[in-house]
Design an enzyme around this catalytic site. Structure first.
Site, PDB file in Angstrom:
ATOM      1  N   GLU A  51      29.917  43.337  35.649  1.00 52.79           N
ATOM      2  CA  GLU A  51      29.517  42.054  36.258  1.00 52.79           C
ATOM      3  C   GLU A  51      28.272  42.187  37.123  1.00 52.79           C
ATOM      4  O   GLU A  51      27.487  41.246  37.236  1.00 52.79           O
ATOM      5  CB  GLU A  51      30.665  41.463  37.080  1.00 52.79           C
ATOM      6  N   PHE A 113      47.977  38.964  41.253  1.00 48.29           N
ATOM      7  CA  PHE A 113      47.205  39.942  40.490  1.00 48.29           C
ATOM      8  C   PHE A 113      45.757  39.461  40.318  1.00 48.29           C
ATOM      9  O   PHE A 113      45.523  38.322  39.932  1.00 48.29           O
ATOM     10  CB  PHE A 113      47.851  40.160  39.113  1.00 48.29           C
ATOM     11  N   GLN A 114      44.830  40.322  40.612  1.00 46.75           N
ATOM     12  CA  GLN A 114      43.391  40.031  40.536  1.00 46.75           C
ATOM     13  C   GLN A 114      42.991  38.824  41.378  1.00 46.75           C
ATOM     14  O   GLN A 114      42.095  38.076  41.014  1.00 46.75           O
ATOM     15  CB  GLN A 114      42.932  39.875  39.078  1.00 46.75           C
ATOM     16  N   LYS A 163      42.522  29.052  37.723  1.00 51.53           N
ATOM     17  CA  LYS A 163      42.814  28.977  36.290  1.00 51.53           C
ATOM     18  C   LYS A 163      43.449  27.646  35.889  1.00 51.53           C
ATOM     19  O   LYS A 163      43.178  27.133  34.802  1.00 51.53           O
ATOM     20  CB  LYS A 163      43.732  30.143  35.889  1.00 51.53           C
ATOM     21  N   MET A 466      12.289  58.250  47.783  1.00 50.88           N
ATOM     22  CA  MET A 466      11.910  57.510  48.984  1.00 50.88           C
ATOM     23  C   MET A 466      12.660  58.034  50.210  1.00 50.88           C
ATOM     24  O   MET A 466      12.071  58.253  51.272  1.00 50.88           O
ATOM     25  CB  MET A 466      12.157  56.009  48.800  1.00 50.88           C
TER      26      MET A 466
END
Lengths: 554, 184
Positions: A51, A113-114, A163, A466
């Protein structure tokens, strides 16, 4: 008509002119992905490996096309993986709409969940965010999300869709997208600015990302030419003014050119357009342009007097303000002042040589020859990014895609995917370092899947250059964890991902390999070996003024 | 003719901000989060419903001597999409009141003394226990501090204060409610 939430999302996307989205499916967005399947003839979905890559791709798409980038992710880890990408877009004012799934509304707040509170998490890094709790508010919220993302100072907006909302059905009617809200510049402020500009002897312009997001580079050019004022660009402003123009005086800031630094110290008027005096430009806010009157033009009033106190503020979109100024100022010539700046430019050129080995200058000289003005250069973050800003000749806006404010290592892979998807007719080159590339190299698989002809040039110095440079300058050469002794073979790695791998080890190979890579018309990774002791110079140490510029180091 | 009866005391380094915000979930978090992450100091923050159900009024007491910081705070707050109106209340022309409840330890033999003292200081008695009394008072922060000082002979068991609620002393509403579509 009656539609479910997922169809409504697709319909509003189409309404807003969105034809390309980036994302990754998952449990909480199954309904939405089912609709994307149905709408696949009108909405192209680009699937990334992670993602984070999708969020940077939506950002790169937005920066390179000027449209609003759209990214989808599922709930929980899908949503948190967007966080770095959203913060990157926020810091650089990039219009983006992130749509996340969440668990169904009855399961919210139950540690399901999630489940994660992504609106809470992203509150400080979005321009605004929404949690949709009622299907009838979905379409208005999405429309508002797009309006907020692109209006005023652009930025990312997140819409969290549980959902059950993406499944619920409601009445839907099309609406025309609302026009952006415009801020009109105050005539009184314009008149004062005109007086200051007309009477200035040693004026300069410091142009920032606002010039690019307002599509104001044409207006900036007209203004600078009529008033005969030299222009320095911030990292975000790069491309906002043609780098081959006689009035261009270079990058401004920590790794800006000597001429920009000297001009900042010696100018009597500084006109700041769409920039925010970040600590990477104004290290010492007290001494910054201390002998000058400063006019600050910005669309965001909260930037006024935030970092550097200025003499005059003009609130408005850069294009509108600049064209008003151009109409009202006198034609001027500042021959002596520009001559002085040219002299400073010649005085200290930081050209690093390294025998037969490849140097950054050799790579950018070659790219300047073979890239067309409209082609796009993406970068990651580090020394290579500063070299790109210093040595590549940007001629057009939206051709330099880089993470400025947040400084996100790993940004480049996703950004180059988004840039190439949004600009199939342009060449996209990603300049990266071995450190940054290691962070999101998983996205090579996306380049391969969609056969995106991005040329990835890894400036491979085997170290985290750097940070190592700062350890050399400020930490007594104690190279703590910047020499990771990695064994990655980037050519074999590319091969494993189904991408062409090439290598450059000597200066005389640069032009041949780049030409071959460009001719492939498919994704290429070039492992370009450079010395670990090439430095990003000049450099003004953090917190110090332009007079403390370092132009040479071991 | 104007009479400002109560709650009018100058607070030098304190500024009172009155904000009308959309009555959306999370709006208090957006406002307080901004103060936290930008390092501004809030002394009190109170939020409540208004006569219009679409809006919540948030009253903030901000600690700052710095005019520039104050203008930054206003500008940053104005960028929150749910903030519709915001203004600094002029200390000379506004009324600022907070409510306080205090539970004092009061042994039975001193109860009468306590009740007379608290009554004289405009406190209402809410509860009398075996060894404690809960009283309430309202007024400016300074009024309440002064009141507490006068009762300092009695130990405090616990105390709660609402933070300031404020209103401009004028005939007009100080900030007009406006739900127009405006994108910052």
């Amino acid at each position: 008509m009656k539609l479910n939430g997922s169809d409504i999302i697709c319909e509003v996307l189409l309404e807003q002119g969105v034809d390309t989205v980036f994302g990754y499916p998952g449990g909480a967005v199954l309904n939405i992905y089912d609709a994307l399947y149905k709408y696949s003839d009108r909405i192209t979905h680009i699937l990334t490996a992670h993602e984070q890559g999708a969020s940077h791709a939506a950002d790169g798409y937005a920066r390179s096309t000027g449209k609003t980038g759209v990214v989808f992710a599922t709930s929980g880890p899908g949503a948190t993986n967007l966080v770095t990408g959203i913060a990157t877009a926020m810091m650089d004012s990039v219009p983006m709409v992130a749509i996340t799934g969440n668990v169904a509304t009855p399961a919210l707040g139950k540690d399901s969940f999630q489940e994660v509170d992504i609106t809470g998490i992203t509150m400080p890094i979005t321009k605004h965010n929404f949690l949709v709790r009622d299907i009838t508010t979905l379409a208005p919220i999405l429309r508002k999300a797009f309006l907020i993302a692109r209006s005023g100072r652009p930025g990312p907006v997140l819409v969290d869709v549980p959902k059950d909302i993406s499944a619920a059905v409601t009445e839907f009617e099309h609406e025309q997208p609302k026009a952006n809200v415009r801020v009109q510049a105050d005539n009184d402020a314009i008149a004062k600015a005109v007086r200051l500009i007309n009477s200035a002897q040693r004026p300069m312009i410091y142009a920032g990302g606002g010039v690019i997001s307002a599509n104001a580079s044409k207006q900036l050019l007209e203004f600078a030419e009529k008033a005969d004022i030299p222009v320095s660009c911030s990292l975000m402003g790069m491309g906002g003014f043609p780098n081959d123009h006689r009035l261009y005086c270079g990058l401004i800031g920590m790794h800006g050119g000597y001429a920009s630094a000297m001009a900042t110290s010696h100018c009597d008027l500084m006109i700041v357009v769409g920039a925010r005096f970040s600590d990477r430009v104004a290290g010492d806010t007290k001494s910054f342009a201390k002998d000058a009157n400063i006019i600050h033009i910005d669309i965001d009033a909260a930037e006024f007097d935030k970092n550097v106190l200025v003499d005059l503020t003009v609130r408005g979109s850069a294009d509108a303000v600049l064209s008003k100024l151009t109409r009202n100022i006198e034609t001027a010539q500042h021959t002596d002042w520009i001559g002085q700046i040219d002299e400073w430019s010649r005085e200290k050129k930081c050209v690093q040589r390294d025998g037969d080995n490849v140097t950054p200058a050799i790579i950018f000289d070659e790219l300047n020859k073979i890239m067309r003005p409209q082609d796009i250069l993406c970068t990651d973050v580090g020394q290579h990014q500063m070299w790109a800003a210093q040595m590549y000749d940007f001629k057009l806006p939206r051709t330099f895609i880089t993470s400025g404010g947040l400084g996100t290592m790993g940004y480049g892979m996703g950004a180059s995917i988004g840039s190439q998807v949004g600009n199939p007719d342009k060449r996209v080159v990603l300049i990266t370092g071995d450190g940054s590339f290691h962070m999101n190299l998983n996205e090579l698989t996306t380049l391969a899947s969609y056969n995106l002809p991005v040329v990835v040039v890894i400036m491979n110095n085997q170290v985290l250059g750097m940070v190592r440079q700062w350890q050399k300058l400020f930490y007594g050469n104690r190279f703590s964890h910047t020499d990771p002794c990695r064994k990655t073979d980037f050519v074999k790695l590319a091969d494993a991902f189904g991408v062409t791998g090439m290598r450059i080890t000597r200066a005389d190979e640069v032009s041949g390999v780049l030409a071959e890579a460009f001719a492939k018309n498919g994704p290429v990774v070039i492992d370009c070996r450079i010395s670990k002791d090439m430095n990003a110079l000049p450099m003004i140490p953090p917190g110090l003024g332009a007079d403390k510029i370092i132009t040479e180091m071991e | 003719m104007e009479y400002i009866l109560k709650g009018h005391i100058t607070m030098s380094h304190k500024k009172v901000l009155s904000a009308l915000v959309r009555n959306h979930p999370g709006v208090l978090q957006r406002v307080s989060g901004l103060f936290y992450r930008r390092g501004y100091n809030i002394e009190t923050i109170s939020a409540c419903a208004t006569e219009n159900p679409k809006f919540t009024r948030i009253t903030l007491v901000v600690l700052t001597n710095d005019e520039l910081e104050m203008s930054q705070i206003i500008r940053q707050l104005s960028k929150i999409q749910d903030v519709r109106r915001i203004a600094i209340l002029d200390t000379a022309r506004s009324i600022r009141i907070e409510l306080m409840m205090v539970k004092f330890r009061v042994e039975p033999e001193r109860r009468t003394e306590f009740l007379m003292l608290s009554c004289r200081n405009h406190m209402n008695t809410l509860y009398v226990g075996d060894t404690s009394v809960i009283v309430t008072a309202s007024g400016s922060t300074e009024d309440l501090d002064e009141t507490l000082e006068k009762l300092s002979a009695f130990p405090i068991i616990e105390q709660t204060r609402t933070g300031i609620s404020a209103m401009e002393a004028s005939d007009r509403p100080f900030v007009e409610m406006d739900d127009a579509e405006f994108i910052n």
